[in-house]
Design an enzyme around this catalytic site. Structure first.
Site, PDB file in Angstrom:
ATOM      1  N   ASP A   1       0.802  -1.221   0.000  1.00 44.53           N
ATOM      2  CA  ASP A   1       0.000   0.000   0.000  1.00 44.53           C
ATOM      3  C   ASP A   1       0.840   1.278   0.000  1.00 44.53           C
ATOM      4  O   ASP A   1       0.425   2.313   0.541  1.00 44.53           O
ATOM      5  CB  ASP A   1      -0.965   0.019   1.201  1.00 44.53           C
TER       6      ASP A   1
ATOM      7  N   LYS B   1       1.781   2.256  -5.072  1.00 42.81           N
ATOM      8  CA  LYS B   1       2.294   1.708  -6.335  1.00 42.81           C
ATOM      9  C   LYS B   1       1.377   2.041  -7.503  1.00 42.81           C
ATOM     10  O   LYS B   1       1.832   2.410  -8.577  1.00 42.81           O
ATOM     11  CB  LYS B   1       2.439   0.173  -6.222  1.00 42.81           C
TER      12      LYS B   1
ATOM     13  N   GLY C   1      -4.569  -4.145  -3.872  1.00 50.23           N
ATOM     14  CA  GLY C   1      -5.549  -3.101  -4.181  1.00 50.23           C
ATOM     15  C   GLY C   1      -4.757  -1.860  -4.534  1.00 50.23           C
ATOM     16  O   GLY C   1      -4.122  -1.259  -3.673  1.00 50.23           O
ATOM     17  N   HIS C   2      -4.703  -1.537  -5.821  1.00 53.42           N
ATOM     18  CA  HIS C   2      -3.897  -0.409  -6.279  1.00 53.42           C
ATOM     19  C   HIS C   2      -4.831   0.723  -6.710  1.00 53.42           C
ATOM     20  O   HIS C   2      -5.659   0.545  -7.597  1.00 53.42           O
ATOM     21  CB  HIS C   2      -2.983  -0.844  -7.428  1.00 53.42           C
TER      22      HIS C   2
ATOM     23  N   GLN D   1       1.996  -5.956  -3.255  1.00 55.53           N
ATOM     24  CA  GLN D   1       2.463  -6.073  -1.872  1.00 55.53           C
ATOM     25  C   GLN D   1       3.768  -5.264  -1.701  1.00 55.53           C
ATOM     26  O   GLN D   1       3.947  -4.277  -2.391  1.00 55.53           O
ATOM     27  CB  GLN D   1       2.648  -7.534  -1.454  1.00 55.53           C
TER      28      GLN D   1
HETATM   29  P1  GDP Z   1      -0.806   0.476  -3.524  1.00 62.05           P
HETATM   30  O1  GDP Z   1      -1.398  -0.807  -3.070  1.00 62.05           O
HETATM   31  O2  GDP Z   1       0.665   0.533  -3.275  1.00 62.05           O
HETATM   32  O3  GDP Z   1      -1.148   0.834  -4.936  1.00 62.05           O
HETATM   33  O4  GDP Z   1      -1.436   1.601  -2.578  1.00 62.05           O
HETATM   34  P2  GDP Z   1      -2.992   1.734  -2.166  1.00 62.05           P
HETATM   35  O5  GDP Z   1      -3.744   2.238  -3.330  1.00 62.05           O
HETATM   36  O6  GDP Z   1      -3.467   0.505  -1.497  1.00 62.05           O
HETATM   37  O7  GDP Z   1      -2.887   2.817  -1.015  1.00 62.05           O
HETATM   38  C1  GDP Z   1      -2.330   4.073  -1.228  1.00 62.05           C
HETATM   39  C2  GDP Z   1      -3.387   5.130  -0.888  1.00 62.05           C
HETATM   40  O8  GDP Z   1      -2.756   6.383  -0.764  1.00 62.05           O
HETATM   41  C3  GDP Z   1      -4.430   5.293  -1.958  1.00 62.05           C
HETATM   42  O9  GDP Z   1      -5.643   5.673  -1.361  1.00 62.05           O
HETATM   43  C4  GDP Z   1      -3.871   6.434  -2.805  1.00 62.05           C
HETATM   44  O10 GDP Z   1      -4.896   7.156  -3.490  1.00 62.05           O
HETATM   45  C5  GDP Z   1      -3.247   7.295  -1.750  1.00 62.05           C
HETATM   46  N1  GDP Z   1      -2.064   8.071  -2.148  1.00 62.05           N
HETATM   47  C6  GDP Z   1      -1.072   7.704  -3.011  1.00 62.05           C
HETATM   48  N2  GDP Z   1      -0.096   8.649  -3.019  1.00 62.05           N
HETATM   49  C7  GDP Z   1      -0.480   9.614  -2.163  1.00 62.05           C
HETATM   50  C8  GDP Z   1       0.108  10.835  -1.709  1.00 62.05           C
HETATM   51  O11 GDP Z   1       1.211  11.222  -2.098  1.00 62.05           O
HETATM   52  N3  GDP Z   1      -0.585  11.558  -0.784  1.00 62.05           N
HETATM   53  C9  GDP Z   1      -1.814  11.173  -0.312  1.00 62.05           C
HETATM   54  N4  GDP Z   1      -2.407  11.942   0.573  1.00 62.05           N
HETATM   55  N5  GDP Z   1      -2.399  10.020  -0.727  1.00 62.05           N
HETATM   56  C10 GDP Z   1      -1.739   9.259  -1.620  1.00 62.05           C
HETATM   57  P1  IMO Z   2      -0.933  -4.098  -2.287  1.00 64.12           P
HETATM   58  O1  IMO Z   2      -0.469  -4.639  -3.626  1.00 64.12           O
HETATM   59  C1  IMO Z   2      -0.949  -4.546   2.036  1.00 64.12           C
HETATM   60  C2  IMO Z   2      -0.950  -8.634   3.590  1.00 64.12           C
HETATM   61  C3  IMO Z   2      -2.177  -9.091   4.351  1.00 64.12           C
HETATM   62  C4  IMO Z   2      -1.560 -10.079   5.323  1.00 64.12           C
HETATM   63  C5  IMO Z   2      -0.480 -10.747   4.474  1.00 64.12           C
HETATM   64  C6  IMO Z   2      -0.905 -12.070   3.844  1.00 64.12           C
HETATM   65  O2  IMO Z   2      -2.211  -3.365  -2.354  1.00 64.12           O
HETATM   66  O3  IMO Z   2       0.178  -3.332  -1.647  1.00 64.12           O
HETATM   67  P2  IMO Z   2      -2.485 -12.690   1.796  1.00 64.12           P
HETATM   68  O4  IMO Z   2      -3.933 -12.416   1.562  1.00 64.12           O
HETATM   69  O5  IMO Z   2      -1.582 -12.154   0.732  1.00 64.12           O
HETATM   70  O6  IMO Z   2      -2.197 -14.136   2.092  1.00 64.12           O
HETATM   71  O7  IMO Z   2      -2.147 -11.902   3.159  1.00 64.12           O
HETATM   72  O8  IMO Z   2      -0.160  -9.815   3.457  1.00 64.12           O
HETATM   73  N1  IMO Z   2      -1.204  -8.110   2.234  1.00 64.12           N
HETATM   74  C7  IMO Z   2      -1.152  -6.810   1.913  1.00 64.12           C
HETATM   75  N2  IMO Z   2      -0.967  -5.721   2.684  1.00 64.12           N
HETATM   76  N3  IMO Z   2      -1.072  -4.411   0.704  1.00 64.12           N
HETATM   77  C8  IMO Z   2      -1.233  -5.486  -0.084  1.00 64.12           C
HETATM   78  O9  IMO Z   2      -1.241  -5.414  -1.438  1.00 64.12           O
HETATM   79  C9  IMO Z   2      -1.332  -6.763   0.518  1.00 64.12           C
HETATM   80  N4  IMO Z   2      -1.509  -8.013   0.061  1.00 64.12           N
HETATM   81  C10 IMO Z   2      -1.422  -8.831   1.111  1.00 64.12           C
HETATM   82  O10 IMO Z   2      -2.785  -8.004   4.997  1.00 64.12           O
HETATM   83  O11 IMO Z   2      -0.918  -9.375   6.348  1.00 64.12           O
HETATM   84 MG    MG Z   3      -2.914  -1.533  -1.830  1.00 59.08          MG
END
Ligand code: GDP
Ligand code: IMO
Ligand code: MG
Length: 429
Positions: free
Chosen positions: A13, A16, A40-41, A223
C-alpha cells in the site's frame, strides 16, 4: 530504453498504483508479475477513483499493453468483476489486456481454505486478505494447481475431483469447516473459460517481441518487500516473492532487460494484518499515539481491498535499507509526504536495539523483530501545506531535510515525490 521494475518496499500500500499510472505514458507495456486480488492499487484522476486488484495500473491509458504474468494468481469471479467495472467506465479492456495462459486460478476451495485456516489459528492468525492467495500458491508448488491453459484439458474433470477430495478432507475433517461443492468450482471454471480464456496469451513471447522492438516495459509489483515470502517478516507474509527478482520469473524475461528498480515507499510506514512492526505507533486494537493517529486519519489509512484499518508508524530506514539491498533499488519514490504536514516533529528509525545489542539489519525471526526497539533520529516537522505540490523547490526546508536524511540513511536517491493521491500531485527530482 528504460525498462523499470516498480515495487513496494515496505508492507504494501505504498502508492504503487498511483506511481505506475503516472509512469505509464512513458511506457509501451505495463506488466504484473506476482500476487493477485490481495492487491488493491488505487488510481485517482480528478474526481474519478479506480481500485485495481489484478489488472496493471497502466490500463486507463490508450496505446499501452497490459499484461498479467504467469507468476500471478487469478480469481475468475474477481477478475471478471474488475473487467466489467472498466468496461462500464468505457475502457476497451479486451484490446489492452492479455493474461498469461500459465496463470494459476484461484478457485472457491482456495478461499474456503484461507478463511478456515485463519479461524483455526485464532490469535496467531496472519490476517490475510481472505482471497485464497496462500492456498492457491501452495497448489501451484504442489503441482496440483489449475492454470488458465488447463481449462480445455481432457483430464480437467478428474483433476478437479481429486483436488476436491483432498481439500474437502482438510476443510471438514481437519478444520471443521464446510465442504466446497463441485458446482461452485465448475461455475468458476466456466466463467474463466468464457471470459478469461479469450484474453490468454503467450506472455513471454509478447514481451520478447516488444523488447526486441525497443519498447519500454514497466514491471508492476504487488504487496511490498517486507511481505515477501522469503525476505519479509515470515510467517506474517504473503505467499509469493514480491522482490524485484520475481519480476523476471513471474513474466518470463531475462535480467539484462531491466534498467531501473524504483522502490516505492511512504514517508512513514503502514501495515495491515498481523506481524511485527517495530516503529508502530497506532492501531485499531488500542495502541494510541497522536502522531500515529494523525497519519491514520490524514492518510486515510484503510485497505483498498478489504477496508481494514492500517496500522501506522514512523519511517523505518532499516526496512528500506534492507529493501534497497534485496531489490537492487536504483531510486526511491516517496509517497504521502503531505500526510506529515502539521506534525511538530518527524522521526526516522535508523537502527534497532535487541536485548541491549544494536542491530543494523532485520533479524530473520519475526519474534526477534517484534522485540526490537527502534533507535530514532528526530527531525523538525513543518506547518506548511505540501498537498499537491509539484515543485520540489517550494517544499518547506524541514521537508527537504527529511528527504535528504532518507537518501543518506537508505543509500538511494529520491527520484519522485508524491504529494497527494491525484496523478498530477507529483514532484520529479
Ligand atoms: P498500492 O497498493 O501501493 O497501490 O497503494 P494503495 O492504493 O493501497 O494505497 C495508497 C493510498 O494512498 C491510496 O488511497 C492512494 O490514493 C493514496 N495516495 C497515493 N499517493 C499519495 C500521496 O502522495 N498523498 C496522499 N495523501 N495520498 C496518496
Ligand atoms: P498491495 O499490492 C498490504 C498482507 C495481508 C496479510 C499478508 C498475507 O495493495 O500493496 P495474503 O492475503 O496475501 O495471504 O495476506 O499480506 N497483504 C497486503 N498488505 N497491501 C497489499 O497489497 C497486501 N496483500 C497482502 O494483509 O498481512
Ligand atoms: Mg494496496
Amino acid at each position: 530504453m528504460t525498462n523499470t521494475i516498480a515495487i513496494g518496499i515496505q508492507w504494501g500500500d505504498e502508492g504503487k498504483g498511483k506511481i505506475v499510472d503516472l509512469l505509464a505514458p512513458k511506457m509501451d507495456v505495463v506488466a504484473r508479475f506476482q500476487g493477485g486480488p490481495n492487491a488493491g492499487h488505487t488510481l485517482v484522476i480528478g474526481d474519478q477513483k479506480t481500485v485495481l486488484n489484478h489488472i496493471p495500473s497502466g490500463i486507463l491509458h490508450a496505446n499501452i499493453l497490459s499484461l498479467i504474468g504467469n507468476g500471478t494468481v487469478v480469481d475468475p469471479f474477481r477478475l471478471v468483476e474488475e473487467l466489467d467495472m472498466l468496461i462500464a467506465a468505457g475502457i476497451p479492456v479486451a484490446e489492452r489486456l492479455r493474461i498469461s495462459d500459465r496463470c494459476q486460478l484461484i478457485l472457491p476451495y482456495h478461499r474456503a481454505l484461507d478463511a478456515a485456516r485463519e479461524v483455526a489459528k485464532g490469535e496467531a492468525k496472519i490476517g490475510t486478505t481472505g482471497r485464497g492467495i496462500g492456498p492457491c500458491y501452495e497448489d501451484k508448488t504442489a503441482r496440483r494447481g489449475i492454470r488458465l491453459v488447463d481449462l480445455n484439458a481432457d483430464d480437467l474433470d478428474a483433476r478437479i475431483d481429486e483436488n476436491l477430495r483432498y481439500v474437502n478432507f482438510m476443510l471438514v475433517e481437519f478444520l471443521g469447516a464446510e465442504a466446497v461443492s463441485k458446482a461452485a468450482v465448475v461455475e468458476a471454471l466456466d466463467l474463466a473459460r468464457e471470459r478469461l480464456l479469450p484474453l490468454a496469451a503467450d506472455v513471454p513471447l509478447i514481451l520478447h517481441e516488444n523488447i526486441k522492438a525497443g519498447k519500454n516495459i514497466l514491471y508492476e509489483g504487488a504487496q511490498g518487500s517486507m511481505l515477501d515470502v522469503d525476505h519479509g517478516t515470515y510467517p506474517f507474509v504473503t505467499s509469493s516473492n514480491t522482490v524485484a527478482g520475481a519480476a523476471l520469473a513471474g513474466l518470463g524475461v531475462g535480467p539484462e532487460q531491466v534498467d531501473e528498480v524504483l522502490g516505492i515507499c511512504k514517508a512513514y510506514t503502514t501495515r495491515v494484518g498481523s506481524g511485527p512492526f517495530p516503529t508502530e505507533l497506532y492501531n485499531a486494537d488500542g495502541m494510541e499515539d497522536a502522531s500515529g493517529q494523525h497519519m491514520a486519519e490524514k492518510g486515510q489509512e484503510f485497505g483498498a481491498t478489504t477496508g481494514r484499518p492500517r496500522r501506522t508508524g514512523w519511517f523505518d530506514a532499516v526496512v528500506v535499507q534492507h529493501a534497497v539491498r534485496i531489490n537492487g533499488v536504483t531510486g526511491l519514490a516517496i509517497t504521502k509526504l503531505d500526510v506529515l504536514d502539521g506534525l511538530e516533529e518527524v522521526k526516522l528509525c535508523v537502527g534497532y536495539e535487541h536485548h541491549g545489542r544494536r542491530l543494523q539489519s532485520i533479524p530473520a525471526c519475526a519474534k526477534a523483530l517484534s522485540e526490537c526497539v527502534p533507535v530514532y533520529e528526530t527531525l523538525a516537522g513543518w506547518s506548511e501545506n505540501t498537498f499537491g505540490l509539484t515543485d520540489v523547490n517550494k517544499l518547506p526546508e524541514a521537508a527537504k531535510k527529511l528527504l535528504q536524511r532518507i537518501e543518506e540513511v537508505c543509500g538511494s536517491p529520491v527520484k519522485m515525490l508524491s504529494t497527494g493521491p491525484d496523478r498530477d500531485h507529483i514532484c520529479h527530482l
